[in-house]
Design an enzyme around this catalytic site. Structure first.
Site, PDB file in Angstrom:
ATOM      1  N   GLU A  83       0.808  -1.232   0.000  1.00 51.98           N
ATOM      2  CA  GLU A  83       0.000   0.000   0.000  1.00 51.98           C
ATOM      3  C   GLU A  83       0.834   1.272   0.000  1.00 51.98           C
ATOM      4  O   GLU A  83       0.666   2.156   0.849  1.00 51.98           O
ATOM      5  CB  GLU A  83      -0.982  -0.017   1.164  1.00 51.98           C
ATOM      6  CG  GLU A  83      -2.013  -1.117   1.023  1.00 51.98           C
ATOM      7  CD  GLU A  83      -3.245  -0.960   1.914  1.00 51.98           C
ATOM      8  OE1 GLU A  83      -3.252  -0.075   2.784  1.00 51.98           O
ATOM      9  OE2 GLU A  83      -4.204  -1.726   1.719  1.00 51.98           O
ATOM     10  N   GLU A 140      -5.104  -8.725   0.086  1.00 51.82           N
ATOM     11  CA  GLU A 140      -5.957  -8.414   1.246  1.00 51.82           C
ATOM     12  C   GLU A 140      -7.375  -8.162   0.774  1.00 51.82           C
ATOM     13  O   GLU A 140      -7.593  -7.569  -0.286  1.00 51.82           O
ATOM     14  CB  GLU A 140      -5.476  -7.149   1.987  1.00 51.82           C
ATOM     15  CG  GLU A 140      -4.184  -7.310   2.735  1.00 51.82           C
ATOM     16  CD  GLU A 140      -3.754  -6.041   3.473  1.00 51.82           C
ATOM     17  OE1 GLU A 140      -4.621  -5.262   3.918  1.00 51.82           O
ATOM     18  OE2 GLU A 140      -2.532  -5.835   3.593  1.00 51.82           O
TER      19      GLU A 140
END
Ligand code: BGP
Length: 452
Positions: free
Chosen positions: A158, A354
């Site tokens: 991220e 995720e």
């Protein structure tokens, strides 16, 4: 007949600082996560759920769950504390990886997940160009030790969230100009290690792991279409265009120019960017975003709530989507849409690193009835199956999270795991592990290679 390929990687995910504990054990240096201010009303999260000392028991449970893959991150400050290779840090991951392989669980490794070593942060962190080389050296240590055993690598988790919501996850609190210079250094660092990985002829694949969310226009107004285009360029495509094509996305670049945040780029940076492009795309998906053209309004910022840039876009509520207990929208169809959007832009295989729902789980008589999690995952798996039918090449699915762990900014109250860990905000209690209802449900999904 299952829509999922025979070798589909049904897995689950964690990250080092959120699961391990052992924050100063065996030569580990603290990371920025170990020294960040903790939310009011909570105590110390540095012990996390003590996976560092209980990994054997945890892997046993992962095996029982039927996981074909385990996506976890390696702690930079455990492996190379203060710039020195730490044999004990290496030994921990060696044992973990060997145990996973013994249990036929493929290790999927993220090399950096929000936990910069403090000694590097003190020298300016990612704003300092020298961090690029420090990162490349750290990754080389990982490739030297684990390069033959790990088939799938992710460089940075991220990166887009670090750039756009770093203050919430405890990685950075800077101006846009500074953040995008940091971000540029991370892009170069990522490309450099990707290049090195390829030159080393290791047997696996390497790619980025941003948080990707398709962006819907709030209405059919042309201005809202443009707002969606710009938000997606800044939040999504900047990161994937750089990883896949070695180039900045033109809309994102224009936006950065307008807000005075273009980074300094050297010719050498440009060469590295274009010579270190990725083999596949890993990404995290929680929900989509909806935007209108900008209007003045304060919005809550975290990974999923979005934000606004004056003159370009503003995140608005999507009234068609239900919300989780913690205020994130739920959009399973958006998952199919996002998968398709990524695949049609880049034509590379994708891996979901995720996806999941955080909630408050209760332990009652040794059981945890988390029907809401089963619902969420079921709907997302259905949409992933449809995306596969659409033609998207999906390598695997690793929901967040394999086991309860510490949330980025909402403590242990916000749980994600298939396995419950008996601790609370204030107390480590006995840290005992319990299988949630979702554990038995996901076990069946894996056995059937998908939903019936
Ligand atoms: C992602 C991060 C994870 C994880 C997850 C859930 O952004 O990569 O580290 O924590 O979100 O977020 P949270 O813990 O804030 O609920």
């Amino acid at each position: 007949m299952s829509k999922f390929p025979k070798d589909f990687l049904w897995g689950a995910s964690t990250s080092a600082y959120q699961v391990e504990g052992g924050w100063n054990a065996d030569g580990k240096e603290p990371s920025v996560q170990d020294v960040k201010e903790i939310p009011e009303g909570t105590t110390d999260f540095k012990d996390a759920v003590d996976h560092y000392h209980r990994y054997e028991e945890d892997v046993k449970l992962f095996k029982e769950l039927g996981m074909k893959a385990y996506r976890f991150s390696i702690s930079w400050s455990r492996v190379v504390p203060n710039g020195q290779v730490n044999p004990e840090g290496i030994a921990f991951y060696q044992k973990l990886i060997a145990l996973l392989l013994e249990n036929e669980i493929q290790p999927i490794v993220t090399v950096f997940h929000f936990d910069l070593p403090v000694s590097i942060a003190e020298k300016g962190g990612w704003e300092n160009r020298e961090t690029i080389q420090a990162f490349a050296d750290y990754c080389q240590v990982l490739f030297d030790h684990f390069g033959q055993d790990v088939p799938l690598w992710q460089t940075i988790n991220e990166q887009n969230v670090m750039a756009l919501a770093g203050s919430v996850i405890g990685t950075s609190q800077k101006s846009m100009k500074e953040k995008f210079q940091e971000n540029h250094h991370m892009l170069v660092a990522q490309a450099l290690v990707t290049k090195r990985y390829h030159e080393g002829n290791y047997p696996g694949k390497i790619g980025p792991a941003p948080n990707i969310a398709s962006v819907y226009p709030a209405s059919d107004k042309p201005e809202d279409q443009m707002a969606a285009l710009y938000m997606s360029a800044l939040r999504n495509w900047l990161f994937l265009d750089a990883a896949v094509y070695g180039k900045y996305n033109h809309n994102a670049w224009h936006l950065l120019e307008k807000i005075g945040a273009v980074p300094e780029i050297t010719d050498e940076d440009q060469d590295i960017l274009s010579s270190g492009t990725c083999d596949y795309i890993a990404f995290n998906y929680y929900n989509t975003m909806t935007v209108s053209n900008y209007y003045e309004k304060e919005v809550k910022i975290d990974q999923q709530s979005g934000f606004g840039i004056p003159g370009f876009f503003q995140v608005v509520e999507n009234k068609h989507l239900p919300m989780t207990e913690f205020g994130w929208p739920i959009d399973p169809e958006g998952f199919r849409f996002t998968l398709n959007e990524i695949y049609s832009r880049y034509r590379l295989p994708v891996l979901i690193t995720e996806n999941g729902i955080g909630g408050k789980d209760n332990l009652e008589d040794g059981k945890i009835h988390d029907e809401y999690r089963i619902d969420y995952l079921k709907q997302h798996i259905e949409q992933m199956a449809l995306a596969i039918e659409d033609g998207v090449e999906v390598l695997g699915y690793c929901p967040w999270s394999a086991i309860d762990l510490i949330s980025t900014h909402e403590g242990i109250t916000k749980r994600y795991g298939f396995i419950y860990v008996n601790r609370n905000e204030e107390d480590l209690l006995d840290l005992k592990r319990y299988k949630k209802d979702s554990f038995y449900w996901y076990q069946k999904v894996i056995q059937q290679n998908g939903l019936e």
